[in-house]
Enzyme design. Structure first.
Site, PDB file in Angstrom:
ATOM      1  N   LYS A 128      -6.511   2.176  -7.897  1.00  0.00           N
ATOM      2  CA  LYS A 128      -6.312   1.151  -6.869  1.00  0.00           C
ATOM      3  C   LYS A 128      -7.589   0.922  -6.065  1.00  0.00           C
ATOM      4  O   LYS A 128      -7.962  -0.202  -5.789  1.00  0.00           O
ATOM      5  CB  LYS A 128      -5.157   1.573  -5.946  1.00  0.00           C
ATOM      6  CG  LYS A 128      -4.766   0.515  -4.946  1.00  0.00           C
ATOM      7  CD  LYS A 128      -4.139  -0.681  -5.626  1.00  0.00           C
ATOM      8  CE  LYS A 128      -3.941  -1.848  -4.681  1.00  0.00           C
ATOM      9  NZ  LYS A 128      -3.892  -3.136  -5.370  1.00  0.00           N
TER      10      LYS A 128
ATOM     11  N   CYS B 222       3.818  -0.601  10.528  1.00  0.00           N
ATOM     12  CA  CYS B 222       4.374   0.461  11.348  1.00  0.00           C
ATOM     13  C   CYS B 222       5.756   0.803  10.825  1.00  0.00           C
ATOM     14  O   CYS B 222       6.354   0.049  10.065  1.00  0.00           O
ATOM     15  CB  CYS B 222       4.435   0.046  12.808  1.00  0.00           C
ATOM     16  SG  CYS B 222       4.492  -1.724  13.080  1.00  0.00           S
TER      17      CYS B 222
END
Ligand code: M6R
Length: 606
Positions: A602, A2
């Protein structure tokens, strides 16, 4: 994950916060929200993704009058929870709070606060922090924050608005970034300097326990006693990646060095009273007793973590575990007996092969569990259950810290299966968990050997081909070490079970042939030493990675990296760090594009 931004100044707080949240979305974008001080009240608005929050805000034009507020963004709530109950910020009648990071003792604090009459709507750490602060607040924000800080454990940063403190923002943090952005007649409180881009480059970085007190024309940093602290003003770099890379030359090195903290973040909230606890993951009560076998599906590094996990679960819980390459499994017609738990492991949660394998498993009607690092990813939603690994965003294509947290969670899962199937009593489980925590604590000892590993890497850099050998747990560990080396250095590398070497591959050993040997498993060290001697006798150049207590001779020790002495089961933790550093420094010595090696992405989504 967050992130948050707080603002106080002359501009529209709403616009500034929405802009800041858009720059923080890479830290999580499933749930967002903001709280604004307006006419002596706190107005809180929550949404799912940022566009929905922006739309809701547009319906309330009066909010644009506010000049002071906080906003946050985070990944999806845990399975089974709705986003409203996990929303950010969390408000009480007297304050609103956003946080980043993880509180490790939120359950204990929740119990404490419940004892004082507080009730909880969610399982979120944010609500616990807000209610703790509310319980401590008696008109002096600095005192309340200092007290809260002494009670909170973990790594976190908080930004807070108090209803009776107009135009003022407060913040505090521990082992988690927190910065004050210094503008002209305005200031910002952020969990990440990237939220300041476009506003100001000047900032103060707060240290643990320092309390930020921000009003439009005054910024104060105080200690826990309320004394002013002098701070050095820093200038943020305009390049976002450079800010995030900090002191490191490459993300790969940064991510290797973060492994102690990401393991701690991932595991501590899942340990309660010294035992594994998966309450935060909303697994059913009988989850660990339900299954008689486990089938792991994964690719690449995640598959190597799964192969280590097989050993942990079979050793501790005596449950049979099969590991399949997802890219093979998806095209077969696998037999998955009833009572099997299919465990999909993936950093990205988006790997096409693993998703397809998961769908094959689901079509057979067995339960599925995803272990993923990216919350809100497709795999997390498609599996019946999910265990998040909290490594944070892994930027380098070569997976390091994501692998480490997968291994960490697999240890916990193995211990819990062992308890559930009567293979371990609580005392044994506590001891095993304690050994795991000690292993995590040993990572620093390997990081301290960076220079030695860099020297060894220089010798590997010129070679064209290399073998990685190991026995027992060291074999899958070497599959991972070898993959790491080949993907970032482009050196051809092959991992072999050391006992198998003499059944063919040893014919390739000619004078100068490089071999890396891992010898961490106490009971297998004599056999490994024999392997090393056989290779050396044929002119092979062996770099030995072994536990400190292994009795290696003088010749071997000239080319050796010594690892901390731990229980065999936990040796993969320091071994992984050493092998990652070896690959990293070899790539640097070869001048490779370390973080983005050629031909790789990735997440392999095709
Ligand atoms: O995102 P996933 O964990 O599903 O990815 C699986 C592999 O593609 C990944 O582990 C790959 O092997 C890494 N680049 C290795 O470092």
């Amino acid at each position: 994950m967050c992130g948050f931004i707080g603002y106080t100044g002359a501009a529209c707080a709403l616009d500034t916060i929405l802009d800041g949240l858009s720059k923080l979305e890479y830290r999580g974008y499933d749930v967002s929200g903001l709280s604004l001080l307006l006419d002596g009240q706190i107005e809180t608005l929550q949404g799912e993704r940022l566009p929905s929050l922006t739309e809701r805000a547009a319906l309330q034009p009066q909010l644009r009058q506010s000049l002071c507020g906080i906003g946050g963004t985070r990944w999806a709530p845990p399975h089974g929870a709705n986003w409203e109950s996990c929303g950010v910020p969390h408000a009480t009648s007297r304050l609103a709070l956003v946080h980043s990071g993880i509180l490790e003792n939120s359950r204990e604090l929740r119990e404490l606060l419940e004892g004082k009459g507080y009730t909880f709507q969610s399982k979120s750490d944010c609500e616990v922090a807000a209610k703790l602060l509310d319980s401590l607040y008696a008109g002096d924000p600095v005192k309340a924050l200092a007290q809260a800080d002494s009670m909170l454990e973990g790594s976190y940063a908080l930004a807070v608005l108090f209803v009776d403190q107009p135009e003022t923002l407060y913040g505090i943090g521990k082992s988690s970034p927190l910065a004050i952005g210094l503008g002209e007649g305005e200031s910002f409180l952020v969990s990440d300097c990237s939220a300041l881009l476009g506003h100001t480059q000047k900032y103060y970085a707060l240290e643990d326990g320092e309390i930020a007190c921000l009003s439009p024309h005054q910024v104060q940093v105080l200690d826990s006693e309320g004394h002013l602290r002098s701070k050095e003003c820093k200038t943020a770099c305009k390049d976002l990646w450079k800010i995030q890379k900090g002191e490191y030359d490459h993300f790969m090195l940064k991510e290797i060095c973060e492994q102690t903290s990401v393991l701690t973040h991932t595991l501590r909230p899942r340990i309660y009273k010294g035992l594994p606890s998966f309450e935060m993951d909303a697994l059913p009560e009988d989850f660990f007793t339900r299954y008689t076998q486990i089938h792991v599906i994964a690719c690449g590094t995640a598959m190597h973590a799964g192969t280590l996990g097989k050993d942990f679960i079979e050793t501790l819980a005596h449950l049979p575990v099969t590991v399949s390459l997802a890219s093979e499994f998806r095209f077969r017609e696998p037999v998955i007996p009833k009572g099997t738990l299919v465990l999909a492991i993936s950093q990205s949660g988006e790997t096409t092969d693993t998703l397809a394998a998961l769908s094959v498993a689901k079509s057979q009607g067995v339960d599925t569990l995803a272990m993923v690092n990216v919350p809100g990813s497709t795999m997390a939603w498609q599996a019946d259950y999910v265990l998040y690994t909290h490594a944070g965003p892994e930027i380098s294509v070569a997976s390091t810290k994501a692998f480490m947290v997968q291994v960490g969670v697999l240890y916990l899962v193995a211990i819990e299966f062992a308890r559930a199937h009567g293979r371990m009593d609580d005392a044994q489980a506590r001891d095993t968990l304690q050994s795991l925590l000690e292993a995590i604590g040993s990572i620093g000892q390997v990081l301290n050997q960076k220079e030695l590993i860099r020297q060894q890497a220089k010798e590997i850099a010129p070679v064209e081909s290399i073998f990685y050998i190991g026995r027992g747990l060291d074999w899958p560990m070497m599959m991972e070490g070898s993959l790491k080396l080949k993907e970032v250095t482009y050196i051809h590398s092959e991992a072999y079970a050391a006992g198998e070497f003499k059944h063919g591959a040893i014919s390739l050993v000619a004078p100068g042939m490089p071999v890396v040997a891992l010898a961490t498993q106490q009971k297998l060290i004599p056999q490994m030493l024999d392997n090393i001697r056989e290779i050396s006798a044929r002119g092979g150049r062996v770099l030995t990675l072994c536990r400190r207590s292994a009795a290696i001779d003088d010749e071997m020790s000239k080319h050796a990296i010594l690892l901390p002495d731990l229980d065999d089961l936990f040796m993969p933790i320091p071994a992984a760090v050493a092998l990652q550093l070896l690959a990293y420094y070899t790539a640097v010595a070869k001048g490779r594009d370390v973080d983005t090696p050629r031909n790789l992405t990735k997440a392999v989504t095709e």
